[in-house]
Structures are given as structure tokens and as C-alpha cells.
Design a protein around this motif. Structure first.
Motif, PDB file in Angstrom:
ATOM      1  N   LYS A 110       0.846  -1.202   0.000  1.00  0.00           N
ATOM      2  CA  LYS A 110       0.000   0.000   0.000  1.00  0.00           C
ATOM      3  C   LYS A 110       0.874   1.242   0.000  1.00  0.00           C
ATOM      4  CE  LYS A 110      -3.550   2.318   2.707  1.00  0.00           C
ATOM      5  NZ  LYS A 110      -4.293   2.324   3.977  1.00  0.00           N
ATOM      6  N   GLY A 111       1.910   1.241   0.834  1.00  0.00           N
ATOM      7  CA  GLY A 111       2.834   2.373   0.881  1.00  0.00           C
ATOM      8  C   GLY A 111       3.561   2.579  -0.436  1.00  0.00           C
ATOM      9  N   LEU A 112       3.944   1.484  -1.083  1.00  0.00           N
ATOM     10  CA  LEU A 112       4.618   1.586  -2.385  1.00  0.00           C
ATOM     11  C   LEU A 112       3.704   2.252  -3.416  1.00  0.00           C
ATOM     12  CD1 LEU A 112       6.382  -1.902  -2.653  1.00  0.00           C
ATOM     13  CD2 LEU A 112       7.449   0.309  -2.123  1.00  0.00           C
ATOM     14  N   ILE A 113       2.443   1.872  -3.395  1.00  0.00           N
ATOM     15  CA  ILE A 113       1.488   2.454  -4.346  1.00  0.00           C
ATOM     16  C   ILE A 113       1.279   3.935  -4.036  1.00  0.00           C
ATOM     17  CG2 ILE A 113      -0.938   2.424  -5.085  1.00  0.00           C
ATOM     18  CD1 ILE A 113      -0.738  -0.680  -4.862  1.00  0.00           C
ATOM     19  N   GLU A 114       1.176   4.263  -2.754  1.00  0.00           N
ATOM     20  CA  GLU A 114       1.018   5.668  -2.370  1.00  0.00           C
ATOM     21  C   GLU A 114       2.217   6.508  -2.812  1.00  0.00           C
ATOM     22  OE1 GLU A 114      -1.783   5.013   1.610  1.00  0.00           O
ATOM     23  OE2 GLU A 114       0.393   5.213   1.842  1.00  0.00           O
TER      24      GLU A 114
ATOM     25  N   ASP B 190       3.932   5.995  -5.514  1.00  0.00           N
ATOM     26  CA  ASP B 190       4.084   5.853  -6.965  1.00  0.00           C
ATOM     27  C   ASP B 190       5.325   5.043  -7.351  1.00  0.00           C
ATOM     28  OD1 ASP B 190       1.757   7.303  -7.630  1.00  0.00           O
ATOM     29  OD2 ASP B 190       2.838   9.184  -7.296  1.00  0.00           O
ATOM     30  N   THR B 191       5.576   3.971  -6.613  1.00  0.00           N
ATOM     31  CA  THR B 191       6.709   3.089  -6.897  1.00  0.00           C
ATOM     32  C   THR B 191       6.491   2.400  -8.235  1.00  0.00           C
ATOM     33  OG1 THR B 191       7.020   2.736  -4.534  1.00  0.00           O
ATOM     34  CG2 THR B 191       8.026   1.120  -6.001  1.00  0.00           C
ATOM     35  N   TYR B 192       7.584   2.133  -8.919  1.00  0.00           N
ATOM     36  CA  TYR B 192       7.559   1.475 -10.223  1.00  0.00           C
ATOM     37  C   TYR B 192       6.731   0.189 -10.146  1.00  0.00           C
ATOM     38  CZ  TYR B 192       9.448  -0.562 -14.543  1.00  0.00           C
ATOM     39  OH  TYR B 192       9.605  -1.128 -15.786  1.00  0.00           O
ATOM     40  N   CYS B 193       5.832   0.024 -11.096  1.00  0.00           N
ATOM     41  CA  CYS B 193       4.846  -1.066 -11.080  1.00  0.00           C
ATOM     42  C   CYS B 193       5.481  -2.444 -10.925  1.00  0.00           C
ATOM     43  CB  CYS B 193       4.003  -1.045 -12.348  1.00  0.00           C
ATOM     44  SG  CYS B 193       2.991   0.426 -12.514  1.00  0.00           S
ATOM     45  N   ASP B 194       6.581  -2.694 -11.623  1.00  0.00           N
ATOM     46  CA  ASP B 194       7.204  -4.016 -11.563  1.00  0.00           C
ATOM     47  C   ASP B 194       7.660  -4.339 -10.137  1.00  0.00           C
ATOM     48  OD1 ASP B 194       8.063  -6.375 -13.141  1.00  0.00           O
ATOM     49  OD2 ASP B 194      10.053  -5.783 -12.406  1.00  0.00           O
ATOM     50  N   ASP B 195       8.150  -3.333  -9.432  1.00  0.00           N
ATOM     51  CA  ASP B 195       8.567  -3.548  -8.043  1.00  0.00           C
ATOM     52  C   ASP B 195       7.366  -3.907  -7.162  1.00  0.00           C
ATOM     53  OD1 ASP B 195      11.175  -2.957  -8.773  1.00  0.00           O
ATOM     54  OD2 ASP B 195      11.006  -0.840  -8.207  1.00  0.00           O
TER      55      ASP B 195
END
Length: 111
Positions: free
Chosen positions: A48-52, A54-59
Motif C-alpha cells: 500500500k505504501g509503495l502504491i502511495e 508511486d513506486t515502479y509497477c514491476d517492483d
């Protein structure tokens, strides 16, 4: 996979309703499962934090794959314990319909 020590118990339903089946896991198995689920919960919060951020989709997708693998491991442990105890006990007591119940569960796990 480690061996599990669990057994299914039947408790009477409330107000004369259907009996409720419960599983009894050893304290060690419960602690193992709870620890695994706590780690998975943390991983989900991390995604959830990665999405918030805007982390690279593949990661993010790789983290999701890791979570799915961890959940599958929990499911395998529970399934093994269920088969070694509950299923065996119910078949030995003549409840062969438990095989259909098990097959339905396995199909759900394999989706």
C-alpha cells in the motif's frame, strides 16, 4: 513441510442449530501461523505504501507475488494439518462426504 498436530472438534450449535466444527492446533503451530500472517499483513501494508509513493509497477508486482507465495505457504500448512487429522478422523468415523468437501477446498486453493 513440518508435521502438524491438530484435530477437529465438533461443538454444538447455538440454540439447537448446526454443529460448529473447530480445529485445535498446537500452541507451536498457532504461533507459527500467526507469525507468518503478521509478516504477510506487514507486506500488504508495505505494498500500500509503495502504491502511495508511486513506486515502479514491476517492483510492486514483485512484492505482490511474494505475498501470494507466503499466503500459499500458510494454506499448505493448514491443508496438510487438516488432511492428517480432521479428514482422517472423519473418514475413519464413516463420514466419507468429507472427501467432496476437501476437493472443493483444494479447487479453491488452486485458483
Amino acid at each position: 513441510m513440518e508435521q502438524t498436530q491438530s484435530a477437529c472438534h465438533i461443538h454444538g450449535g447455538e440454540g439447537g442449530g448446526q454443529p460448529v466444527r473447530k480445529s485445535h492446533h498446537s500452541d507451536e503451530m498457532k504461533a507459527n501461523l500467526i507469525n507468518r500472517l503478521n509478516r504477510i499483513e506487514g507486506q500488504v501494508r508495505g505494498v500500500k505504501g509503495l502504491i502511495e509513493k508511486d513506486t515502479y509497477c514491476d517492483d510492486v508486482l514483485n512484492q505482490i507475488a511474494s505475498i501470494q507465495s507466503a499466503l500459499n505457504s500458510v494454506g499448505k500448512l493448514l491443508l496438510e494439518g487438516h488432511m492428517r487429522s480432521c479428514i482422517v478422523e472423519r473418514i475413519q468415523s464413516g463420514e466419507t462426504e468429507v472427501v467432496d468437501e476437501l476437493l472443493t477446498t483444494v479447487h479453491k486453493l488452486m485458483k
